[in-house]
Write a protein that holds these residues in place. Structure first.
Motif, PDB file in Angstrom:
ATOM      1  N   ALA A  55       0.815  -1.215   0.000  1.00  0.00           N
ATOM      2  CA  ALA A  55       0.000   0.000   0.000  1.00  0.00           C
ATOM      3  C   ALA A  55       0.849   1.266   0.000  1.00  0.00           C
ATOM      4  O   ALA A  55       0.441   2.301  -0.541  1.00  0.00           O
ATOM      5  N   LEU A  56       2.040   1.199   0.598  1.00  0.00           N
ATOM      6  CA  LEU A  56       2.903   2.379   0.664  1.00  0.00           C
ATOM      7  C   LEU A  56       3.614   2.656  -0.662  1.00  0.00           C
ATOM      8  O   LEU A  56       4.215   3.722  -0.837  1.00  0.00           O
ATOM      9  N   PHE A  57       3.534   1.668  -1.571  1.00  0.00           N
ATOM     10  CA  PHE A  57       4.231   1.814  -2.858  1.00  0.00           C
ATOM     11  C   PHE A  57       3.317   1.433  -4.020  1.00  0.00           C
ATOM     12  O   PHE A  57       3.775   0.910  -5.033  1.00  0.00           O
ATOM     13  N   ASP A  58       2.004   1.717  -3.850  1.00  0.00           N
ATOM     14  CA  ASP A  58       1.038   1.372  -4.896  1.00  0.00           C
ATOM     15  C   ASP A  58       1.324   2.071  -6.212  1.00  0.00           C
ATOM     16  O   ASP A  58       0.959   1.578  -7.284  1.00  0.00           O
ATOM     17  N   ASP A  59       1.944   3.236  -6.133  1.00  0.00           N
ATOM     18  CA  ASP A  59       2.193   4.020  -7.338  1.00  0.00           C
ATOM     19  C   ASP A  59       3.467   3.617  -8.066  1.00  0.00           C
ATOM     20  O   ASP A  59       3.759   4.137  -9.148  1.00  0.00           O
ATOM     21  N   VAL A  60       4.235   2.696  -7.499  1.00  0.00           N
ATOM     22  CA  VAL A  60       5.515   2.307  -8.098  1.00  0.00           C
ATOM     23  C   VAL A  60       5.272   1.294  -9.211  1.00  0.00           C
ATOM     24  O   VAL A  60       4.750   0.203  -8.972  1.00  0.00           O
ATOM     25  N   GLU A  61       5.620   1.667 -10.408  1.00  0.00           N
ATOM     26  CA  GLU A  61       5.477   0.786 -11.568  1.00  0.00           C
ATOM     27  C   GLU A  61       6.857   0.393 -12.079  1.00  0.00           C
ATOM     28  O   GLU A  61       7.844   1.088 -11.835  1.00  0.00           O
ATOM     29  N   THR A  62       6.918  -0.720 -12.803  1.00  0.00           N
ATOM     30  CA  THR A  62       8.198  -1.180 -13.325  1.00  0.00           C
ATOM     31  C   THR A  62       8.538  -0.566 -14.681  1.00  0.00           C
ATOM     32  O   THR A  62       9.597  -0.851 -15.236  1.00  0.00           O
ATOM     33  N   ALA A  63       7.641   0.286 -15.197  1.00  0.00           N
ATOM     34  CA  ALA A  63       7.911   1.018 -16.451  1.00  0.00           C
ATOM     35  C   ALA A  63       8.424   0.079 -17.537  1.00  0.00           C
ATOM     36  O   ALA A  63       9.515   0.253 -18.070  1.00  0.00           O
ATOM     37  N   GLU A  64       7.627  -0.914 -17.867  1.00  0.00           N
ATOM     38  CA  GLU A  64       8.033  -1.944 -18.814  1.00  0.00           C
ATOM     39  C   GLU A  64       8.017  -1.425 -20.251  1.00  0.00           C
ATOM     40  O   GLU A  64       7.081  -0.742 -20.668  1.00  0.00           O
ATOM     41  N   MET A  65       9.051  -1.769 -21.011  1.00  0.00           N
ATOM     42  CA  MET A  65       9.065  -1.447 -22.439  1.00  0.00           C
ATOM     43  C   MET A  65       8.102  -2.329 -23.220  1.00  0.00           C
ATOM     44  O   MET A  65       7.536  -1.907 -24.221  1.00  0.00           O
ATOM     45  N   LEU A  66       7.939  -3.565 -22.767  1.00  0.00           N
ATOM     46  CA  LEU A  66       7.111  -4.529 -23.489  1.00  0.00           C
ATOM     47  C   LEU A  66       5.786  -4.733 -22.764  1.00  0.00           C
ATOM     48  O   LEU A  66       5.755  -4.834 -21.533  1.00  0.00           O
ATOM     49  N   THR A  67       4.706  -4.825 -23.518  1.00  0.00           N
ATOM     50  CA  THR A  67       3.418  -5.133 -22.931  1.00  0.00           C
ATOM     51  C   THR A  67       3.373  -6.597 -22.522  1.00  0.00           C
ATOM     52  O   THR A  67       4.179  -7.417 -22.984  1.00  0.00           O
ATOM     53  N   ASP A 106       6.768  -1.924 -29.621  1.00  0.00           N
ATOM     54  CA  ASP A 106       6.789  -1.548 -28.204  1.00  0.00           C
ATOM     55  C   ASP A 106       8.024  -0.729 -27.868  1.00  0.00           C
ATOM     56  O   ASP A 106       7.949   0.291 -27.179  1.00  0.00           O
ATOM     57  N   VAL A 107       9.179  -1.168 -28.351  1.00  0.00           N
ATOM     58  CA  VAL A 107      10.438  -0.485 -28.035  1.00  0.00           C
ATOM     59  C   VAL A 107      10.443   0.930 -28.604  1.00  0.00           C
ATOM     60  O   VAL A 107      10.801   1.897 -27.916  1.00  0.00           O
ATOM     61  N   LEU A 108      10.023   1.079 -29.856  1.00  0.00           N
ATOM     62  CA  LEU A 108      10.028   2.395 -30.490  1.00  0.00           C
ATOM     63  C   LEU A 108       9.023   3.342 -29.829  1.00  0.00           C
ATOM     64  O   LEU A 108       9.194   4.564 -29.857  1.00  0.00           O
ATOM     65  N   GLY A 109       7.991   2.778 -29.221  1.00  0.00           N
ATOM     66  CA  GLY A 109       7.010   3.597 -28.534  1.00  0.00           C
ATOM     67  C   GLY A 109       7.395   3.962 -27.112  1.00  0.00           C
ATOM     68  O   GLY A 109       6.708   4.754 -26.461  1.00  0.00           O
ATOM     69  N   ASN A 110       8.475   3.362 -26.610  1.00  0.00           N
ATOM     70  CA  ASN A 110       8.901   3.599 -25.220  1.00  0.00           C
ATOM     71  C   ASN A 110      10.385   3.926 -25.143  1.00  0.00           C
ATOM     72  O   ASN A 110      11.078   3.499 -24.220  1.00  0.00           O
ATOM     73  N   LYS A 111      10.866   4.696 -26.097  1.00  0.00           N
ATOM     74  CA  LYS A 111      12.307   4.961 -26.205  1.00  0.00           C
ATOM     75  C   LYS A 111      12.872   5.737 -25.023  1.00  0.00           C
ATOM     76  O   LYS A 111      14.083   5.732 -24.795  1.00  0.00           O
ATOM     77  N   MET A 132      14.252 -13.770 -24.514  1.00  0.00           N
ATOM     78  CA  MET A 132      13.488 -12.513 -24.604  1.00  0.00           C
ATOM     79  C   MET A 132      14.302 -11.333 -24.081  1.00  0.00           C
ATOM     80  O   MET A 132      14.323 -10.266 -24.707  1.00  0.00           O
ATOM     81  N   ASN A 133      14.983 -11.516 -22.945  1.00  0.00           N
ATOM     82  CA  ASN A 133      15.777 -10.424 -22.376  1.00  0.00           C
ATOM     83  C   ASN A 133      16.918 -10.010 -23.296  1.00  0.00           C
ATOM     84  O   ASN A 133      17.188  -8.816 -23.484  1.00  0.00           O
ATOM     85  N   VAL A 134      17.624 -11.000 -23.855  1.00  0.00           N
ATOM     86  CA  VAL A 134      18.738 -10.703 -24.757  1.00  0.00           C
ATOM     87  C   VAL A 134      18.218  -9.971 -25.999  1.00  0.00           C
ATOM     88  O   VAL A 134      18.839  -9.035 -26.490  1.00  0.00           O
ATOM     89  N   CYS A 135      17.060 -10.386 -26.478  1.00  0.00           N
ATOM     90  CA  CYS A 135      16.447  -9.745 -27.636  1.00  0.00           C
ATOM     91  C   CYS A 135      16.096  -8.286 -27.315  1.00  0.00           C
ATOM     92  O   CYS A 135      16.410  -7.373 -28.088  1.00  0.00           O
ATOM     93  N   LEU A 136      15.469  -8.055 -26.173  1.00  0.00           N
ATOM     94  CA  LEU A 136      15.080  -6.700 -25.789  1.00  0.00           C
ATOM     95  C   LEU A 136      16.295  -5.798 -25.599  1.00  0.00           C
ATOM     96  O   LEU A 136      16.361  -4.690 -26.159  1.00  0.00           O
ATOM     97  N   LEU A 137      17.263  -6.251 -24.822  1.00  0.00           N
ATOM     98  CA  LEU A 137      18.469  -5.452 -24.584  1.00  0.00           C
ATOM     99  C   LEU A 137      19.186  -5.133 -25.888  1.00  0.00           C
ATOM    100  O   LEU A 137      19.603  -3.990 -26.126  1.00  0.00           O
ATOM    101  N   SER A 138      19.344  -6.136 -26.724  1.00  0.00           N
ATOM    102  CA  SER A 138      20.060  -5.944 -27.996  1.00  0.00           C
ATOM    103  C   SER A 138      19.338  -4.949 -28.893  1.00  0.00           C
ATOM    104  O   SER A 138      19.968  -4.078 -29.522  1.00  0.00           O
ATOM    105  N   THR A 139      18.021  -5.075 -28.960  1.00  0.00           N
ATOM    106  CA  THR A 139      17.236  -4.195 -29.824  1.00  0.00           C
ATOM    107  C   THR A 139      17.351  -2.741 -29.388  1.00  0.00           C
ATOM    108  O   THR A 139      17.544  -1.835 -30.215  1.00  0.00           O
ATOM    109  N   GLY A 142      20.794  -1.454 -30.204  1.00  0.00           N
ATOM    110  CA  GLY A 142      20.941  -1.263 -31.644  1.00  0.00           C
ATOM    111  C   GLY A 142      20.261   0.004 -32.128  1.00  0.00           C
ATOM    112  O   GLY A 142      20.827   0.769 -32.923  1.00  0.00           O
ATOM    113  N   ILE A 143      19.041   0.244 -31.658  1.00  0.00           N
ATOM    114  CA  ILE A 143      18.312   1.456 -32.054  1.00  0.00           C
ATOM    115  C   ILE A 143      19.042   2.696 -31.558  1.00  0.00           C
ATOM    116  O   ILE A 143      19.183   3.691 -32.275  1.00  0.00           O
TER     117      ILE A 143
END
Length: 344
Positions: A55-67, A106-111, A132-139, A142-143
């Motif tokens: 409850a003390l951190f309800d507003d904390v989000e992980t700000a994910e690049m991928l849905t 997703d990545v281009l929309g969350n640069k 998946m992680n290696v793909c996301l980090l690499s992408t 690269g961009i």
């Protein structure tokens, strides 16, 4: 949400982020109330850290690049592909391309976001979460390094399939004499004949264990002999191995893994790629507990693009009885305050 060690999770708490099975379906959904059986099961299948609601951190989000939908699609796609390879069946290269298009969208929309790798690994899904992680980090790297869409897609597909040669291979076979036994060469052989793929995608699998000092595998390439796609994937692959338990060693915390990577600069890994990496990865993920140089404990609640080591920390103090005093310290502003320790 808070990011906590599973040893500190109690029955009755609510799960903050979903846990996926090996085929991309949801094993436990975010918001479910955890039971003793669930916590014990998660511990048994190899989960070490969890996001829980607070409850003390309800507003904390992980700000994910991928849905969540993109993640499920990626895990499902790589799971089906690897299973087909293991059983000797033909696999759908077009599905990989379509899945990577979704990731790129997703990545281009969350640069503006920093990359935070916080998906929960289990024994069953570890190989697919790693891909998946290696793909996301690499992408993202690269961009940020100026690759156009076609190049970024080639890189992303090579990164997603970089370990495809590990399927149907025994450890004894890989260390046997002859470079063609190595999983990198086997991956190259599986990918080079896919008509839907540019040959560079196969070379990512072939070269991602080469080192810039020429002491890597399978061919001992050095510096400019290694394609830039493979140099990027090498950094992403090394980092994700360091923060996971894939090799059975203690998983490093993100800031520890970044220190290890920098020690490999111009030895194993390319310096320019490492510089890009340190600019786009979250060293202290949102929800992580930390101890400051002021000797107070807090939780990371927000990030600064370009300053991954200087996030915003929320401190909760018991001032008078049941009254709570909440203060947020922005380390980008309070330059004399530092993070001394990650509490995990």
């Amino acid at each position: 949400m808070r990011y906590v060690n599973i040893a500190d999770v109690e029955a009755g708490q609510f799960l903050g982020k979903s846990v996926y099975s090996g085929n991309g379906t949801v094993l436990l959904g975010a918001g479910i109330q955890l039971t003793v059986y669930m916590v014990n099961t998660l511990n048994r299948i190899g989960v070490t850290m969890l996001y829980i609601q607070d409850a003390l951190f309800d507003d904390v989000e992980t700000a994910e690049m991928l849905t969540e939908a993109t993640k499920q699609s990626l895990i499902h796609g790589i799971s089906d592909t690897f299973e087909a390879v293991r059983s000797g069946k033909e696999w759908n290269a077009q599905l990989i391309g379509t899945t990577v298009d979704t990731l790129l969208s997703d990545v281009l929309g969350n640069k503006e976001l920093l990359v935070q790798l916080t998906d929960i690994r289990t024994v069953d899904n570890a190989q697919y979460i790693h891909a998946m992680n290696v793909c996301l980090l690499s992408t993202v790297m690269g961009i940020n390094m100026g690759l156009n869409y076609i190049q970024a897609k080639e890189l992303a597909m090579g990164a997603l399939l970089h370990d495809i040669g590990k399927n149907n291979i025994l450890k004894d076979e890989e260390i046997a004499p002859g470079v063609r036994n190595h999983h990198t060469w086997r991956g190259y052989e599986k990918l080079k004949n896919k008509r839907e793929f540019n040959l560079l995608i196969a070379h990512v699998a072939l070269q991602h264990h080469e080192r810039v000092d020429g002491l890597g595998l399978p061919r001992g390439l050095a510096n400019d002999e290694i394609h830039i796609y493979a140099k990027i994937v090498a950094v992403a692959n090394t980092y994700d191995h360091l923060i996971s338990h894939l090799e059975g060693d203690r998983a490093l915390l993100p800031h520890e893994a970044c220190e290890e990577l920098m020690a490999m600069s111009e030895i194993e890994l390319d310096r320019e790629v490492l510089i890009q990496f340190t600019r786009m990865v979250s060293i202290y993920p949102n929800g992580a507990g930390v101890r400051l140089s002021t000797k107070e404990n807090g939780v990371v609640v927000r990030q600064h693009k370009g300053l991954p080591g200087r996030p915003v920390i929320r401190i909760i103090r018991n001032s008078n009885g049941d009254n709570l005093e909440i203060e947020e310290i922005d380390l980008a502003v309070e330059t004399t305050v530092f993070i001394d320790k990650v509490l995990a």
